[in-house]
Motif scaffolding. Structure first.
Motif, PDB file in Angstrom:
ATOM      1  N   LEU A  81       0.818  -1.203  -0.167  1.00  0.00           N
ATOM      2  CA  LEU A  81       0.222  -0.154  -0.045  1.00  0.00           C
ATOM      3  C   LEU A  81       0.713   1.558   0.219  1.00  0.00           C
ATOM      4  CD1 LEU A  81      -2.794  -0.839   2.461  1.00  0.00           C
ATOM      5  CD2 LEU A  81      -3.034  -0.870  -0.141  1.00  0.00           C
ATOM      6  N   ALA A  82       2.256   1.057   0.232  1.00  0.00           N
ATOM      7  CA  ALA A  82       3.131   2.378   0.264  1.00  0.00           C
ATOM      8  C   ALA A  82       3.117   3.003  -0.915  1.00  0.00           C
ATOM      9  CB  ALA A  82       4.210   2.022   1.097  1.00  0.00           C
ATOM     10  N   ASP A  83       2.834   2.268  -2.059  1.00  0.00           N
ATOM     11  CA  ASP A  83       3.363   2.728  -3.497  1.00  0.00           C
ATOM     12  C   ASP A  83       2.360   3.410  -4.131  1.00  0.00           C
ATOM     13  OD1 ASP A  83       3.526   2.084  -6.546  1.00  0.00           O
ATOM     14  OD2 ASP A  83       5.544   2.578  -5.635  1.00  0.00           O
ATOM     15  N   PRO A  84       2.208   4.691  -4.675  1.00  0.00           N
ATOM     16  CA  PRO A  84       0.936   5.207  -5.133  1.00  0.00           C
ATOM     17  C   PRO A  84       0.398   4.442  -6.487  1.00  0.00           C
ATOM     18  CG  PRO A  84       2.727   6.792  -5.408  1.00  0.00           C
ATOM     19  CD  PRO A  84       3.272   5.574  -4.405  1.00  0.00           C
ATOM     20  N   THR A  85       1.300   3.803  -7.169  1.00  0.00           N
ATOM     21  CA  THR A  85       0.793   3.185  -8.378  1.00  0.00           C
ATOM     22  C   THR A  85       0.110   2.023  -7.909  1.00  0.00           C
ATOM     23  OG1 THR A  85       2.927   4.004  -9.843  1.00  0.00           O
ATOM     24  CG2 THR A  85       1.559   1.738 -10.583  1.00  0.00           C
ATOM     25  N   THR A 142      -7.408   0.639  -6.566  1.00  0.00           N
ATOM     26  CA  THR A 142      -8.713   1.740  -7.192  1.00  0.00           C
ATOM     27  C   THR A 142      -9.253   1.165  -8.141  1.00  0.00           C
ATOM     28  OG1 THR A 142      -7.735   3.382  -5.965  1.00  0.00           O
ATOM     29  CG2 THR A 142      -9.441   3.906  -7.424  1.00  0.00           C
ATOM     30  N   MET A 143      -8.542   0.835  -9.207  1.00  0.00           N
ATOM     31  CA  MET A 143      -9.304   0.475 -10.566  1.00  0.00           C
ATOM     32  C   MET A 143      -9.923  -0.999 -10.440  1.00  0.00           C
ATOM     33  SD  MET A 143      -5.948   1.363 -12.799  1.00  0.00           S
ATOM     34  CE  MET A 143      -6.187   0.445 -14.246  1.00  0.00           C
ATOM     35  N   LEU A 144      -9.342  -1.756  -9.756  1.00  0.00           N
ATOM     36  CA  LEU A 144      -9.951  -3.100  -9.368  1.00  0.00           C
ATOM     37  C   LEU A 144     -11.092  -3.263  -8.659  1.00  0.00           C
ATOM     38  CD1 LEU A 144      -6.491  -5.196  -9.117  1.00  0.00           C
ATOM     39  CD2 LEU A 144      -8.374  -5.237 -11.021  1.00  0.00           C
ATOM     40  N   LEU A 145     -11.072  -2.053  -7.865  1.00  0.00           N
ATOM     41  CA  LEU A 145     -12.748  -1.863  -7.041  1.00  0.00           C
ATOM     42  C   LEU A 145     -13.739  -1.939  -8.058  1.00  0.00           C
ATOM     43  CD1 LEU A 145     -11.911   0.960  -4.303  1.00  0.00           C
ATOM     44  CD2 LEU A 145     -12.449  -1.488  -4.073  1.00  0.00           C
ATOM     45  N   GLU A 146     -13.484  -1.484  -9.187  1.00  0.00           N
ATOM     46  CA  GLU A 146     -14.785  -1.723 -10.208  1.00  0.00           C
ATOM     47  C   GLU A 146     -14.866  -2.837 -10.772  1.00  0.00           C
ATOM     48  OE1 GLU A 146     -16.624   1.330 -10.877  1.00  0.00           O
ATOM     49  OE2 GLU A 146     -15.301   2.290  -9.302  1.00  0.00           O
ATOM     50  N   ALA A 179     -15.299   3.180   1.469  1.00  0.00           N
ATOM     51  CA  ALA A 179     -14.842   4.413   2.127  1.00  0.00           C
ATOM     52  C   ALA A 179     -13.019   4.515   1.670  1.00  0.00           C
ATOM     53  CB  ALA A 179     -14.862   4.439   3.644  1.00  0.00           C
ATOM     54  N   PHE A 180     -12.530   3.172   1.645  1.00  0.00           N
ATOM     55  CA  PHE A 180     -11.358   3.099   1.089  1.00  0.00           C
ATOM     56  C   PHE A 180     -10.954   3.531  -0.223  1.00  0.00           C
ATOM     57  CE2 PHE A 180      -7.546   0.361  -0.297  1.00  0.00           C
ATOM     58  CZ  PHE A 180      -6.585   0.954   0.442  1.00  0.00           C
ATOM     59  N   GLU A 181     -12.063   3.223  -1.034  1.00  0.00           N
ATOM     60  CA  GLU A 181     -12.085   3.669  -2.505  1.00  0.00           C
ATOM     61  C   GLU A 181     -12.101   5.266  -2.500  1.00  0.00           C
ATOM     62  OE1 GLU A 181     -14.634   3.013  -6.590  1.00  0.00           O
ATOM     63  OE2 GLU A 181     -15.512   2.324  -4.844  1.00  0.00           O
ATOM     64  N   ARG A 182     -13.095   5.865  -1.850  1.00  0.00           N
ATOM     65  CA  ARG A 182     -13.204   7.181  -1.963  1.00  0.00           C
ATOM     66  C   ARG A 182     -11.852   7.887  -1.397  1.00  0.00           C
ATOM     67  NH1 ARG A 182     -18.214   5.880   0.211  1.00  0.00           N
ATOM     68  NH2 ARG A 182     -17.881   6.220   2.174  1.00  0.00           N
ATOM     69  N   PHE A 183     -11.162   7.463  -0.430  1.00  0.00           N
ATOM     70  CA  PHE A 183      -9.991   7.776   0.103  1.00  0.00           C
ATOM     71  C   PHE A 183      -9.011   7.635  -0.901  1.00  0.00           C
ATOM     72  CE2 PHE A 183      -5.828   6.461   1.957  1.00  0.00           C
ATOM     73  CZ  PHE A 183      -5.648   7.803   2.401  1.00  0.00           C
ATOM     74  N   LEU A 184      -8.622   6.441  -1.714  1.00  0.00           N
ATOM     75  CA  LEU A 184      -7.845   6.428  -2.661  1.00  0.00           C
ATOM     76  C   LEU A 184      -8.153   7.250  -3.757  1.00  0.00           C
ATOM     77  CD1 LEU A 184      -7.487   2.674  -2.593  1.00  0.00           C
ATOM     78  CD2 LEU A 184      -5.602   4.432  -1.669  1.00  0.00           C
ATOM     79  N   GLU A 185      -9.276   7.653  -4.198  1.00  0.00           N
ATOM     80  CA  GLU A 185      -9.547   8.535  -5.334  1.00  0.00           C
ATOM     81  C   GLU A 185      -9.205   9.943  -5.052  1.00  0.00           C
ATOM     82  OE1 GLU A 185     -13.822   7.728  -5.966  1.00  0.00           O
ATOM     83  OE2 GLU A 185     -13.390   5.850  -7.266  1.00  0.00           O
TER      84      GLU A 185
END
Length: 112
Positions: free
Chosen positions: A12-16, A22-26, A96-102
């Motif tokens: 999780l430390a890496d932004p990529t 986030t993409m895979l949440l969809e 909520a995690f998805e919203r945070f990441l976005e």
């Protein structure tokens, strides 16, 4: 459990890698589709996917000639339980995690 947490937080430390999650949440995605928005080689994306897979955050499977990535829904459970031990965190809610990441990934000046 320590090794699992180390792998989770390192992933999780890496932004990529956070952007990939986030993409895979969809939905599930082919590796080539995961790589598309990033300005890096397919080999570099594959390394990120390997780290996410080893951390148990995603799984990968081959369907025909295409390798697919899927978010593992319970992957953050151990990290959530650990954070709850500090009494300051609620259980991880993936929405909520998805919203945070976005929010984090859309900060001006940040490039994923």
């Amino acid at each position: 459990m320590s090794d699992t947490l180390d792998a989770t937080f390192a992933a999780l430390a890496d932004p990529t890698r956070r952007a990939i999650l986030t993409m895979l949440l969809e939905d599930d995605m082919a590796v080539t589709d995961v790589a598309e928005p990033f300005e890096m080689s397919l080999a570099a994306i594959s390394k990120h996917l390997t780290i996410l897979t080893r951390a148990g955050l995603i799984s990968q499977e081959k369907r025909g000639r295409v390798k697919w990535c899927k978010l593992e829904p319970d992957a953050l459970r151990a990290a959530s339980v650990w954070m709850q031990g500090f009494g300051q965190f609620e259980p991880v809610n993936l929405d909520a995690f998805e919203r945070f990441l976005e929010t984090e990934l859309s900060q001006p000046g940040d490039e994923a």
